[in-house]
Design an enzyme around this catalytic site. Structure first.
Site, PDB file in Angstrom:
ATOM      1  N   LYS A   1       6.976   3.738  18.817  1.00 36.62           N
ATOM      2  CA  LYS A   1       6.941   5.136  18.360  1.00 36.62           C
ATOM      3  C   LYS A   1       7.390   6.089  19.478  1.00 36.62           C
ATOM      4  CE  LYS A   1       3.341   3.924  15.065  1.00 36.62           C
ATOM      5  NZ  LYS A   1       1.906   3.644  14.935  1.00 36.62           N
TER       6      LYS A   1
ATOM      7  N   THR B   1       0.825  -1.208   0.000  1.00 40.51           N
ATOM      8  CA  THR B   1       0.000   0.000   0.000  1.00 40.51           C
ATOM      9  C   THR B   1       0.864   1.265   0.000  1.00 40.51           C
ATOM     10  OG1 THR B   1      -1.518  -1.266   1.341  1.00 40.51           O
ATOM     11  CG2 THR B   1      -1.913   1.079   1.246  1.00 40.51           C
ATOM     12  N   VAL B   2       1.833   1.326   0.905  1.00 45.06           N
ATOM     13  CA  VAL B   2       2.631   2.555   1.008  1.00 45.06           C
ATOM     14  C   VAL B   2       3.545   2.696  -0.216  1.00 45.06           C
ATOM     15  CG1 VAL B   2       4.306   3.834   2.399  1.00 45.06           C
ATOM     16  CG2 VAL B   2       2.527   2.514   3.525  1.00 45.06           C
TER      17      VAL B   2
ATOM     18  N   ASP C   1       3.248  -1.332  19.502  1.00 44.47           N
ATOM     19  CA  ASP C   1       3.399  -0.404  18.368  1.00 44.47           C
ATOM     20  C   ASP C   1       3.590   1.036  18.891  1.00 44.47           C
ATOM     21  OD1 ASP C   1       2.863   0.176  15.310  1.00 44.47           O
ATOM     22  OD2 ASP C   1       1.579   1.556  16.433  1.00 44.47           O
TER      23      ASP C   1
ATOM     24  N   GLY D   1     -11.133  -4.632   7.881  1.00 37.45           N
ATOM     25  CA  GLY D   1      -9.754  -4.612   7.380  1.00 37.45           C
ATOM     26  C   GLY D   1      -8.963  -3.485   7.999  1.00 37.45           C
TER      27      GLY D   1
ATOM     28  N   VAL E   1       6.805   7.399  12.693  1.00 35.99           N
ATOM     29  CA  VAL E   1       6.011   7.839  13.854  1.00 35.99           C
ATOM     30  C   VAL E   1       4.845   8.692  13.379  1.00 35.99           C
ATOM     31  CG1 VAL E   1       6.018   9.107  16.044  1.00 35.99           C
ATOM     32  CG2 VAL E   1       8.049   7.845  15.336  1.00 35.99           C
TER      33      VAL E   1
HETATM   34  N1  HSE Z   1      -0.888  -0.187  13.270  1.00 33.25           N
HETATM   35  C1  HSE Z   1      -0.604   1.197  13.283  1.00 33.25           C
HETATM   36  C2  HSE Z   1      -1.765   1.946  13.915  1.00 33.25           C
HETATM   37  C3  HSE Z   1      -0.385   1.724  11.893  1.00 33.25           C
HETATM   38  O1  HSE Z   1      -2.825   1.377  14.162  1.00 33.25           O
HETATM   39  O2  HSE Z   1      -1.599   3.118  14.193  1.00 33.25           O
HETATM   40  C4  HSE Z   1       0.875   2.410  11.581  1.00 33.25           C
HETATM   41  O3  HSE Z   1       1.884   2.408  12.468  1.00 33.25           O
END
Ligand code: HSE
Length: 431
Positions: free
Chosen positions: A206, A14-15, A202, A188, A133
């Site tokens: 960050k 995607t990116v 996650d 999704g 981030v």
């Molecule tokens: N899984 C991450 C989120 C996406 O839900 O923010 C990008 O880091």
């Protein structure tokens, strides 16, 4: 300076496709800003037989990363494929061959940022990772450039869109955690394996990156206290509202003379705090600097074009730095040795929800323990519980050190009048 900068793109998901589209759609403006053309020469993909819609017929697809890392014509490697160890190996090889790096990979940067920086500086190459981030929010540039004259004291971030979406739905629609998570997966929106998002990893990655840059200290992921939102109860969200708070998964990075403390955990924020109005999958980072005071940066934290925008802006930065002859100078090594706060120096307010026996003297026993540690209460609500002889108690303390709170909490467990301590959360932004 070359007329055309050649790029090797690692990943065409995607990116990756967003990067190609932005480079094509904004071609003239990018050429104007950099003074040269940008050509995606080679793209690394997993599956060569999958049909692709590449705008430039001369772009070569390969499943061999050495076609990029060892191609002397390629100037910049843009990594948007994810992964840690194998990706690190590829990027290190690219750096040793003199290539500049742009990456969106927070997992990799949070873990191996120092190694990547050392290798790029040694080879006089650039390394940019703005997209790692908060996706489309240019927060790393804000910290490194816009606020470079200031001393950053505190950063609070909603830096995970999935959990913010879940908490927003729970709060606005009164739907429980498991139901919202399932719905987000069906759409999704949440990953099939939501562990890294839901359990806070996650966001912690960050916050690690933000803390290294914001505090100029070699922070590691292991320095971050992490608690996710799995199983967070609707009751807490509703009671928090009654007490005047929202519940958000907040990364808090705090820095004073006593050191730094970094955590990611469900946190109560006053409803009028700017982070409380950040809803759905949006991200925001609140930054407090000694001189500037309060600032906040808001925007999309993920998605094809927001993330690709950050990646392409990094690519433009690489090219500008090539023109200026400053490659490898954008980031400096951390200035200060790592110093983390002790639990005595980590001070916050706390929210607790308890089930207690409805008996004379119960509140006195409870407050006696807290008073012993000099903990006083800001707000208390008592409600009927399901069982006739029990009551549910919600309390918000005034500021307390982590060490004192832990001691008081341990003693609470010994009180026969307390049936269960159901929740304990940090409270921010109200003192
Ligand atoms: N899984 C991450 C989120 C996406 O839900 O923010 C990008 O880091």
């Amino acid at each position: 300076m070359k007329e055309t900068i050649s790029v090797g793109l690692l990943g065409l998901g995607t990116v990756g496709s967003g990067v190609i589209e932005i480079l094509e759609d904004h071609k003239e403006s990018i050429q104007h800003k950099t003074g040269c053309n940008v050509n995606i020469k080679t793209v690394l993909v997993n599956n060569l037989s999958k049909p692709r819609n590449l705008q430039n017929n001369e772009t070569k697809l390969t499943d061999q990363y050495t076609d990029i890392t060892q191609d002397p014509e390629i100037d910049v490697v843009v990594e948007v494929m994810g992964g840690i160890d194998h990706t690190l190996k590829i990027l290190m090889e690219a750096i040793e061959n003199g290539k500049h790096i742009v990456t969106a990979n927070k997992d990799l940067v949070a873990q191996y940022g120092a190694e990547l920086l050392e290798a790029t500086q040694r080879n006089k190459c650039d390394l940019f990772y703005e997209a790692s981030v908060a996706g489309g929010i240019p927060i790393l540039r804000a910290i490194l450039d816009g606020l470079s004259s200031d001393r950053i004291r505190k950063m609070m971030g909603i830096v995970n869109g999935t959990t913010n979406y879940i908490l927003t739905k729970m709060s606005k629609e009164g739907v429980d955690f498991d139901t919202v998570l399932k719905e987000a997966q069906d759409l999704g929106f949440a990953e099939a394996d939501p562990t890294a998002d839901v359990d806070g990893l996650d966001a912690a990655r960050k916050m690690t990156i933000l803390s290294i840059l914001g505090f100029s200290m070699p922070i590691n992921l292991e320095d971050v206290q992490i608690k996710g939102i799995r199983g967070l109860s609707l009751s807490d969200i509703n009671y928090a509202k009654q007490l005047g708070y929202s519940v958000k998964l907040i990364g808090v990075a705090d820095h004073s003379e006593n050191g730094a403390s970094i955590s990611v955990e469900p946190t109560l924020l006053p409803l009028d705090h700017p982070l409380s109005s950040v809803n759905d999958e949006y991200n925001a980072v609140y930054v407090y600097g000694d001189a500037v005071g309060e600032t906040m940066f808001y925007g999309p934290g993920a998605g094809k074009f927001p993330t690709a925008t950050a990646v392409v802006s990094d690519l433009i930065a690489v090219i500008k730095s090539l023109r200026l002859g400053t490659s490898g100078m954008a980031y400096v090594q951390p200035q200060f040795p790592k110093k983390m706060k002790t639990k005595n120096d980590t001070i916050t307010k706390k929210y607790l929800r308890l089930h207690v026996h409805d008996q004379p003297g119960m509140l006195m026993e409870l407050t006696k323990i807290f008073a012993q540690y000099d903990i006083s209460f800001d707000q208390i609500i008592q409600r009927k519980a399901d069982a006739e002889d029990e009551r549910e108690l919600m309390m918000i303390t005034h500021q307390v050190s982590e060490a004192d709170f832990e001691r008081a909490y341990e003693e609470l467990g010994k009180l026969s009048s307390i049936r269960s301590v159901d929740s304990v959360f940090r409270v921010e932004g109200s003192e």
